[in-house]
Structure formats: C-alpha cells, structure tokens
Design a protein around this motif. Structure first.
Motif, PDB file in Angstrom:
ATOM      1  N   VAL A 156      34.021  43.222  38.400  1.00  0.00           N
ATOM      2  CA  VAL A 156      33.694  42.242  37.353  1.00  0.00           C
ATOM      3  C   VAL A 156      34.893  41.426  36.892  1.00  0.00           C
ATOM      4  CG1 VAL A 156      31.744  43.576  36.522  1.00  0.00           C
ATOM      5  CG2 VAL A 156      33.996  43.944  35.502  1.00  0.00           C
ATOM      6  N   GLY A 157      36.097  41.804  37.319  1.00  0.00           N
ATOM      7  CA  GLY A 157      37.281  41.068  36.890  1.00  0.00           C
ATOM      8  C   GLY A 157      38.548  41.832  37.178  1.00  0.00           C
ATOM      9  N   ASP A 158      39.670  41.173  36.873  1.00  0.00           N
ATOM     10  CA  ASP A 158      40.981  41.765  37.098  1.00  0.00           C
ATOM     11  C   ASP A 158      41.638  42.065  35.759  1.00  0.00           C
ATOM     12  OD1 ASP A 158      40.664  41.381  39.888  1.00  0.00           O
ATOM     13  OD2 ASP A 158      41.292  39.300  39.667  1.00  0.00           O
ATOM     14  N   TYR A 159      42.350  43.187  35.714  1.00  0.00           N
ATOM     15  CA  TYR A 159      42.923  43.664  34.462  1.00  0.00           C
ATOM     16  C   TYR A 159      44.350  44.147  34.680  1.00  0.00           C
ATOM     17  CZ  TYR A 159      38.044  43.699  32.948  1.00  0.00           C
ATOM     18  OH  TYR A 159      36.756  43.334  32.652  1.00  0.00           O
ATOM     19  N   LEU A 160      45.167  43.950  33.669  1.00  0.00           N
ATOM     20  CA  LEU A 160      46.494  44.543  33.650  1.00  0.00           C
ATOM     21  C   LEU A 160      46.378  45.897  32.961  1.00  0.00           C
ATOM     22  CD1 LEU A 160      49.611  44.472  33.953  1.00  0.00           C
ATOM     23  CD2 LEU A 160      49.665  43.319  31.715  1.00  0.00           C
ATOM     24  N   LEU A 161      46.764  46.971  33.640  1.00  0.00           N
ATOM     25  CA  LEU A 161      46.699  48.300  33.041  1.00  0.00           C
ATOM     26  C   LEU A 161      47.859  48.484  32.074  1.00  0.00           C
ATOM     27  CD1 LEU A 161      45.650  50.529  36.065  1.00  0.00           C
ATOM     28  CD2 LEU A 161      44.273  49.876  34.085  1.00  0.00           C
ATOM     29  N   VAL A 162      47.550  48.894  30.861  1.00  0.00           N
ATOM     30  CA  VAL A 162      48.573  49.035  29.821  1.00  0.00           C
ATOM     31  C   VAL A 162      48.407  50.382  29.132  1.00  0.00           C
ATOM     32  CG1 VAL A 162      48.762  46.545  29.453  1.00  0.00           C
ATOM     33  CG2 VAL A 162      47.124  47.863  28.111  1.00  0.00           C
ATOM     34  N   THR A 163      49.509  50.888  28.593  1.00  0.00           N
ATOM     35  CA  THR A 163      49.501  52.164  27.887  1.00  0.00           C
ATOM     36  C   THR A 163      49.436  51.983  26.382  1.00  0.00           C
ATOM     37  OG1 THR A 163      51.923  52.206  27.896  1.00  0.00           O
ATOM     38  CG2 THR A 163      50.789  53.322  29.709  1.00  0.00           C
ATOM     39  N   GLY A 164      49.648  50.768  25.899  1.00  0.00           N
ATOM     40  CA  GLY A 164      49.638  50.526  24.460  1.00  0.00           C
ATOM     41  C   GLY A 164      48.987  49.199  24.119  1.00  0.00           C
ATOM     42  N   GLU A 165      48.996  48.884  22.831  1.00  0.00           N
ATOM     43  CA  GLU A 165      48.310  47.682  22.358  1.00  0.00           C
ATOM     44  C   GLU A 165      49.141  46.419  22.551  1.00  0.00           C
ATOM     45  OE1 GLU A 165      47.232  48.304  18.327  1.00  0.00           O
ATOM     46  OE2 GLU A 165      45.836  49.941  18.759  1.00  0.00           O
ATOM     47  N   THR A 166      50.456  46.582  22.671  1.00  0.00           N
ATOM     48  CA  THR A 166      51.331  45.416  22.767  1.00  0.00           C
ATOM     49  C   THR A 166      51.906  45.297  24.167  1.00  0.00           C
ATOM     50  OG1 THR A 166      51.931  45.698  20.441  1.00  0.00           O
ATOM     51  CG2 THR A 166      53.342  44.265  21.773  1.00  0.00           C
ATOM     52  N   VAL A 167      51.857  44.082  24.717  1.00  0.00           N
ATOM     53  CA  VAL A 167      52.383  43.814  26.056  1.00  0.00           C
ATOM     54  C   VAL A 167      53.311  42.611  25.970  1.00  0.00           C
ATOM     55  CG1 VAL A 167      51.783  43.121  28.408  1.00  0.00           C
ATOM     56  CG2 VAL A 167      50.318  44.722  27.181  1.00  0.00           C
ATOM     57  N   ALA A 168      54.463  42.740  26.607  1.00  0.00           N
ATOM     58  CA  ALA A 168      55.430  41.632  26.598  1.00  0.00           C
ATOM     59  C   ALA A 168      54.845  40.430  27.340  1.00  0.00           C
ATOM     60  CB  ALA A 168      56.733  42.074  27.250  1.00  0.00           C
ATOM     61  N   GLN A 169      55.185  39.233  26.855  1.00  0.00           N
ATOM     62  CA  GLN A 169      54.661  38.011  27.465  1.00  0.00           C
ATOM     63  C   GLN A 169      55.039  37.917  28.933  1.00  0.00           C
ATOM     64  OE1 GLN A 169      52.681  35.554  25.859  1.00  0.00           O
ATOM     65  NE2 GLN A 169      52.390  34.901  27.976  1.00  0.00           N
ATOM     66  N   GLU A 170      56.265  38.334  29.265  1.00  0.00           N
ATOM     67  CA  GLU A 170      56.694  38.233  30.660  1.00  0.00           C
ATOM     68  C   GLU A 170      55.903  39.170  31.571  1.00  0.00           C
ATOM     69  OE1 GLU A 170      59.976  40.535  28.357  1.00  0.00           O
ATOM     70  OE2 GLU A 170      58.682  38.783  28.070  1.00  0.00           O
ATOM     71  N   GLN A 171      55.484  40.332  31.021  1.00  0.00           N
ATOM     72  CA  GLN A 171      54.676  41.253  31.808  1.00  0.00           C
ATOM     73  C   GLN A 171      53.286  40.661  32.068  1.00  0.00           C
ATOM     74  OE1 GLN A 171      54.056  45.087  29.974  1.00  0.00           O
ATOM     75  NE2 GLN A 171      53.128  45.987  31.801  1.00  0.00           N
ATOM     76  N   TYR A 172      52.731  40.044  31.044  1.00  0.00           N
ATOM     77  CA  TYR A 172      51.420  39.406  31.192  1.00  0.00           C
ATOM     78  C   TYR A 172      51.492  38.245  32.189  1.00  0.00           C
ATOM     79  CZ  TYR A 172      47.146  36.892  29.894  1.00  0.00           C
ATOM     80  OH  TYR A 172      45.941  36.238  29.928  1.00  0.00           O
ATOM     81  N   ASP A 173      52.529  37.436  32.073  1.00  0.00           N
ATOM     82  CA  ASP A 173      52.693  36.293  32.989  1.00  0.00           C
ATOM     83  C   ASP A 173      52.863  36.782  34.432  1.00  0.00           C
ATOM     84  OD1 ASP A 173      52.494  34.586  30.848  1.00  0.00           O
ATOM     85  OD2 ASP A 173      54.656  34.344  30.600  1.00  0.00           O
ATOM     86  N   ALA A 174      53.630  37.866  34.608  1.00  0.00           N
ATOM     87  CA  ALA A 174      53.835  38.410  35.949  1.00  0.00           C
ATOM     88  C   ALA A 174      52.514  38.911  36.537  1.00  0.00           C
ATOM     89  CB  ALA A 174      54.856  39.539  35.902  1.00  0.00           C
ATOM     90  N   ALA A 175      51.686  39.498  35.682  1.00  0.00           N
ATOM     91  CA  ALA A 175      50.390  39.988  36.150  1.00  0.00           C
ATOM     92  C   ALA A 175      49.496  38.829  36.602  1.00  0.00           C
ATOM     93  CB  ALA A 175      49.706  40.785  35.039  1.00  0.00           C
ATOM     94  N   LEU A 176      49.512  37.730  35.849  1.00  0.00           N
ATOM     95  CA  LEU A 176      48.720  36.566  36.247  1.00  0.00           C
ATOM     96  C   LEU A 176      49.200  36.001  37.583  1.00  0.00           C
ATOM     97  CD1 LEU A 176      48.284  34.651  32.861  1.00  0.00           C
ATOM     98  CD2 LEU A 176      46.523  35.868  34.158  1.00  0.00           C
TER      99      LEU A 176
END
Length: 354
Positions: free
Chosen positions: A323-343
C-alpha cells in the motif's frame, strides 16, 4: 445495565441529572457518551435534537463497523477482537461504545488482502504500518477515514494485524491468535489493554455484561490466563470491575487466579533485565521491538505483493509494502536529512523497478 448503574459506575449522583452523567462519560472515554445516550433513549428520557443526532450517528457508525466486518470475513480469513463481539453481549437498545474495529489474520497475505479490500474503492485518509517481533515478524496496519461529522465525531478506524495480542515488549510475548471461546477471548483482550492504559469505566461495564452472559468454564479461563501470561492483568481487571458493578458469574474468577498471578509475576521477575530501547533500526529489527512506519508515499497497483519487504540503506531502513513505502523509525522525531535520504532511496528503487 440501566441508567442507575451508569450513575454508579461513573460516580455521579442521580440528583445531578443526565447532563452531568453525559459530561462525566465524555471525560471517562470518548465513546462512553454513546452508551449513555442510548440508555437515556431506552428509558424514555427527553433528548434534544442534537443529542438524538449524536446517537443516530453513533448507531450508523456501529452498523458501518458490522458491515466492514461482514465484508472482510466473507472474503478473508480474519478474526475480530472485542468490539462487535462485546457489543453482542449488551441488551437490545444499548449501544456498546466502540472506537474502532480490530481484526487479526493468520499471516501477511491475508492481511494485505483485507487492506486492499477496504481501500481499493474507498481510499483512507491515513494508512499506517508498523512491524514488531523477531525472528517471526508481525505487521500492524491502521486505516482511518473521515467520520460522518468530522467536527464532532472521532475518525473511523480499522486496525488489521497478524498478531492478536502484542504483549508488553518485555516479559509478555506476542501471541498470534486468540482462544476459540468468545468469553475467554474477550476477557483476555480486555486484560491486555492494561499494557497500554489504566482500566476505565467502559472496561467495568464490559466485564459486567460478560459476567451476566453464559456461565464460564472456570478451569478453562484460568488455564487461558496462564497460557497467555495475563493472570495479573485479568485479576486487576476483575477487581477493578467488581468495585463498580456486579460481575455475575465472574466473581469467582478473581480468587481462582491468585496462584496463577503469583506464578506469572515470579516468571516476569526472573527474566533478565532489558538493556533498554534500541535506537538503531537494525538492532531494533533483530530485537523485535516495535518500529513505526513514517509514510513516504502511497502505492497503487502493487497487486503482485503479498508481504512487506525491509530494504536497508545507509543507517536507515525502508518498509516497502503493497500500500505504500515507509521509513522505519524507533521514535517520534526524525531528522530532516534522514527523511530526505529515505525519499531519495525510494526514488532510486522506483527507477530500478521495471
């Protein structure tokens, strides 16, 4: 169950009237007003157009969940937990408070088939995916839709999982399926809620309804509490309920659980001390702790997939699902660079896909 019992369980004096009862119900749990309103209607109390409208929407909400349950189980092997099962123990005319619908499938293929069935013609506002457990991995999908009145009503929510009970992530393990006996399954599911929150008035009312249904098998209930590692929570639930409502046949279950509770607490205490929550995604996957999927984009047309796939990149990991692609995270906050890298990684994978 009547208005007098609702006044008792919510600790409201009848002299304060139905307005105070309804106000207290809203504070206790967001779905409890539905039960209070249905009890007022059942006993012929005067109700405003606004109150009648809220109750009518709640009844349509309950029917919607029943229709969803019927549609899914007609095509996918799935088991329902609590919700509609508990509602069937309530007297005619009383609306059991239900916030969502919980379904369990035996494996991922059935889970994704159920998700497709519910989303193909009615796209949800949100589709969340989480994973937990090791070495066997379990998947939880949460789907939400806009309610009939978005300003006044809670969202419509269906949760589909490959694990019936997820435990406390420490001493109490994941249990994949519920007992076949409905009373036992309902009681254990209510007891399991203690790992997420304190018990509240709705739980006591549910126990009252179950205690006045068919007489239980005492030995069977105790054996199930031992097997599912829930004797302490089940006894706490029964004690909580018995202080507020008559619990009928279940009055004898609390004392019968004493030895099982003692043994379960000893088992938990004997376990090695947990090293603490994993912050590294790879370590978290290996440990089986819950990982939450941050949505990176929905997918359509992935009919060839029946399982989610973990894709590692750098220090992170993607969960690629039907149904979609997701970044697996261990907490509620994710660094912007990590999110951008995942995209970027999702984009690269899309280019590689023929």
């Amino acid at each position: 169950m009547d208005l007098a019992m609702l006044y008792d369980v919510l600790d409201v004096s009848p002299e304060q009237g139905p307005g105070r009862l309804l106000f207290t119900a809203r504070k206790a749990h967001y779905t409890l007003p539905y039960l209070v309103l249905s009890a007022l209607e059942r006993e012929g109390c005067s109700m405003s157009a606004a109150a009648r409208g809220e109750l009518a929407r709640a009844r349509r909400r309950a029917r919607h969940y029943e229709e969803v349950l019927t549609r899914v189980t007609a095509q996918v092997p799935a088991q329902v937990i609590k919700g509609p099962l508990l509602a069937r123990t309530y007297p005619e005319g009383l609306l059991r408070p239900q916030g969502d619908l919980d379904l369990v499938t035996e494996g991922e293929p059935d889970l994704w088939n159920a998700v497709r069935l519910l989303t193909e013609d009615n796209p949800p506002q949100y589709a969340g995916v989480s994973v937990l457990g090791a070495p066997a991995r379990h998947v939880v999908v949460t789907l939400t839709w806009q309610p009939e009145d978005p300003l006044l009503d809670p969202e419509l929510r269906v949760e589909i999982a490959t694990a019936a009970l997820v435990g406390d992530q420490e001493a109490v393990p994941i249990r994949s399926a519920m007992p076949a006996d409905t009373l036992t399954a309902n009681l254990l599911a209510l007891a399991e809620e203690r790992f997420q929150r304190p018990f509240h008035a709705r739980d006591a009312i549910d126990v009252h309804m179950l205690g006045n249904a068919e007489p239980p098998s005492l030995d069977g209930l105790v054996s199930a509490a031992v097997e599912y590692h829930l004797a302490p929570e089940l006894r706490e639930l029964l004690d909580y309920a018995a202080q507020r409502v008559p619990v009928g046949h279940l009055a004898v279950l609390g004392p019968a659980l004493e030895a099982a509770e003692r043994e379960e607490r000893a088992r938990r205490a004997a376990r090695p001390v947990s090293p603490g929550p994993a912050t590294d995604v790879r370590a978290a996957l290996e440990a089986g702790v819950p990982l939450y999927g941050m949505p990176l984009g929905r997918a359509t047309g992935r009919t060839d997939r029946d399982r989610a796939r973990v894709h590692h990149f750098g220090e992170g990991a993607l969960l690629l699902t039907p149904v979609g692609d997701y970044l697996l995270v261990t907490g509620e906050t994710v660094a912007q660079e990590q999110y951008d890298a995942a995209l970027r990684e999702v984009g690269l994978l899309a280019e590689e896909t023929p």
